[in-house]
Every structure is written in C-alpha cells, then in structure tokens.
Scaffold this motif. Sequence first.
Motif, short mmCIF file in Angstrom:
data_model
loop_
_atom_site.label_atom_id
_atom_site.label_comp_id
_atom_site.label_asym_id
_atom_site.label_seq_id
_atom_site.Cartn_x
_atom_site.Cartn_y
_atom_site.Cartn_z
N HIS A 253 0.82 -1.23 0.00
CA HIS A 253 0.00 0.00 0.00
C HIS A 253 0.85 1.28 0.00
CE1 HIS A 253 -3.53 2.45 0.80
NE2 HIS A 253 -2.87 3.05 1.79
N HIS B 187 1.32 4.53 -2.53
CA HIS B 187 1.26 5.97 -2.25
C HIS B 187 2.46 6.68 -2.90
CE1 HIS B 187 -2.27 6.82 0.04
NE2 HIS B 187 -2.03 5.87 0.93
N ASP C 274 -6.54 7.21 -0.61
CA ASP C 274 -6.44 5.86 -1.18
C ASP C 274 -7.15 5.74 -2.53
OD1 ASP C 274 -4.99 5.27 1.01
OD2 ASP C 274 -6.57 4.15 2.05
N SER D 131 -0.03 9.53 5.93
CA SER D 131 -1.41 9.07 5.75
C SER D 131 -2.07 8.94 7.13
CB SER D 131 -1.40 7.73 5.01
OG SER D 131 -0.84 6.74 5.83
ZN ZN Z 1 -3.35 5.03 2.24
#
Ligand code: ZN
Length: 358
Positions: free
Chosen positions: A118, A122, A317, A143
């Motif tokens: 993840h 980003h 996201d 985040s």
């Molecule tokens: Zn995220």
Amino acid sequence: MEPNKKTIRILAFESSCDEMSCAIVENGTKVLSQVIASQAKLHARFGGVVPELASRLHIQSLLPTIELCLEQAQLEAKDIDYIASTSAPGLVGSLLVGLCAAKSLAFAWQKPFIAVHHLAGHIASNYLENESLKPPFLSLIVSGGHSQLVHVKDYTDFEILGTTRDDAAGEALDKIARVLQLPYPGGPQIDRLAQNGNPKAFKFPKVHFKEPEKRFDYSFSGVKTAALSMLNQFNMQAKQQNLPLEQVLNLADFAASYQQNIVEVLLDHAKMALQELGLKQLAIAGGVSANSALRAYAQEHFKDSLVFFPKLVYCTDNAAMIASMAYYQILNREKESHALTQVEAKASCTLADFYAAF
Ligand code: ZN
Ligand code: KG4
C-alpha cells in the motif's frame, strides 16, 4: 504478454481501508479510468472506520466498481495485460475483498497477478500523469496510519529512514478534529478551519529525537496531548462563563497552530534527510499530502529541491497508484506473476520487508 508489446495495461484494486477502488492505468502513468466507492459518510456517524462494516460494504460495491471502471475506459478483458491489488498493510477484512477479487479475475481471465504494498502505491501516486519524477528521491508518506521518510533508491528498492513512533500525522489531525466535534475524516476539516486562522497564535511542543538512529522518526502523541489539555482548559473556562467554546477560543487559530506544528515537524525531518543523503527531489504522498498548509510550506521552504505532490484525487487511497506501482514491479523484476495461492492479505508488513526479495 507478447515480448514486443509496448503498452502495458494494468487493472488494479485498492481496498485496504474504507475505499473500494478499481482503476486501469497504462504504462504506470496514464490513468484510463478510475472509480472510488468511498464509505466515509457511512463511517462518519461512528467517528472512525468500523472494520467489519468496511469489509461488508466493500463486498457490496465490488462488482459495480469493476463494471464502471471497464465501462469508463471502454475496455474489456482482452485489453488488460495484468491484474494487481494491494495485499498489505491494512485492515485484513477490507484487504481480502479487493485481493480476492483481483486473484479471481486473474484466474478467470488468465492474466498474471501482481501484489502491491500500500505505501509503495502511495509513493507511486507521484508517477501518475507526471513523467518527470524518477528515482532516486526522498519520499515523505503521510497518511492516516503512517508517517514515514523513505529513501527511494530505485522503483522497488526502499530504505525506511524514519517512521512514526506513536500517532501518525493523519491520526493526530483526525483525533483533535473529533474532539472539536468536526465530521470524520477530520484532516480535511482541520485544513478548512485553519484557512482563516493564525498559525502562530498558539505554541505546541515539537518532538525531535536526540538519539542519532531515531533522528528521522516522528512522534505526534505529545503535541496531541498538549492540544487536548489546552482544549480542556478552554472548555472549563467556557463552562464557568456559561459560553460556547468558540467564544473563549478562536477555533481557526487553534486549528491553524496545531496543523502548522505537525507540518513543520514533518518537513524539518524531510529537509534534514535531503541534506544528509544529498538528494534533490522530494515526493510527498498519502492522504495528508492534500493538506494546503503542508503544500504551501513545502513550496516555500524547499527552494533548493524539486518538490512533487500527487494530484488531489491521488492523495487519498486509490487504485490508480496501485496499478502504477505494479507496472514498475513488472519492469524491475516480475517477468512472471505472483502465484495466486501464495499471496495473502497482511495487516502489517514494512515496505523494506515486502520488497526485500526484489
Ligand atoms: Zn493510504
Ligand atoms: O492515505 P489515506 O487516504 O489513508 C491511509 O492510508 O491512511 O489517508 C487518510 C488520512 C486521514 O487521516 C485524513 O484525515 C487525511 O489523510 N487527510 C488530510 C487531508 N485530506 C485527507 N489531512 C489533512 N489535510 C487534508 N486536506
């Protein structure tokens, strides 16, 4: 994939928290379509993400999200070269929905499958619709769950320089917003409230670690506690005078000062890392990279470096960033796909561990 085919189209899923997203991206930078089904409004009444509810809602939005994504791009199975999905880190129940969908589609359509981290996604959000950023560079990931400084040596070669010791930047903003009774998610609300405030009105403590090995690490629980106790004092004062809080405390000044403290700590450490590593490019990513004070401060104080921010739609996201990262994984190492049965959803896994085998 045919050996001489120049265009690689990847259909990717991202469902690690409360957004179910599906996107199709060409050659890591060109977004052909993206759909994001956000649940933020449904979680708002609970003041934060309810994991069980998030995974159930993901299941409901999954098929319409895929259908709409293909429809918007006017593409079908034969036009897609790879299927990708986030597999870690995140809420396991949420991750599982996107990951199982991606694996099933890869199996049914006979396409290779790529698992993506993840936070690498980003970082890759800065490659979308922007061909000028290339490693090596420094990335600041900010985040809801992470504040990290990462040396991006190559597309899949990461060194974590600093990480959060307690609350992440987004978390620290969300928690104070919640106490101020602002709707979830609180970061954008603090950003909005702070627009009319004086960032120098209140002083908050800045945490920097003395130990050399922790010098790039972050800690925001101290500033959060200081803000909470200040709010308690003003609340007591308001109660004694029988007035609403906003008549004894300028909320815009309070939000602006608190936000500015977090922005400065984040970017002070980034500046130190840029100088130490002799890097000239800083790519900021993650939901908090949408913050207007962070953007303004970075533009103003990093004149010697090139500062990159994702477009606003790619800060929080989204699946396009996962498709982009998958593309660079394919180019760098993965001529073959991941074995479908070997990829599992993981709640926690560092960037460095995930890409250790690359
Ligand atoms: Zn995220
Ligand atoms: O990257 P993201 O969508 O999800 C995680 O991976 O955690 O980041 C969500 C975080 C939340 O804490 C949210 O409040 C914050 O990003 N955020 C902002 C802004 N937009 C989103 N924080 C400050 N200012 C904003 N404009």
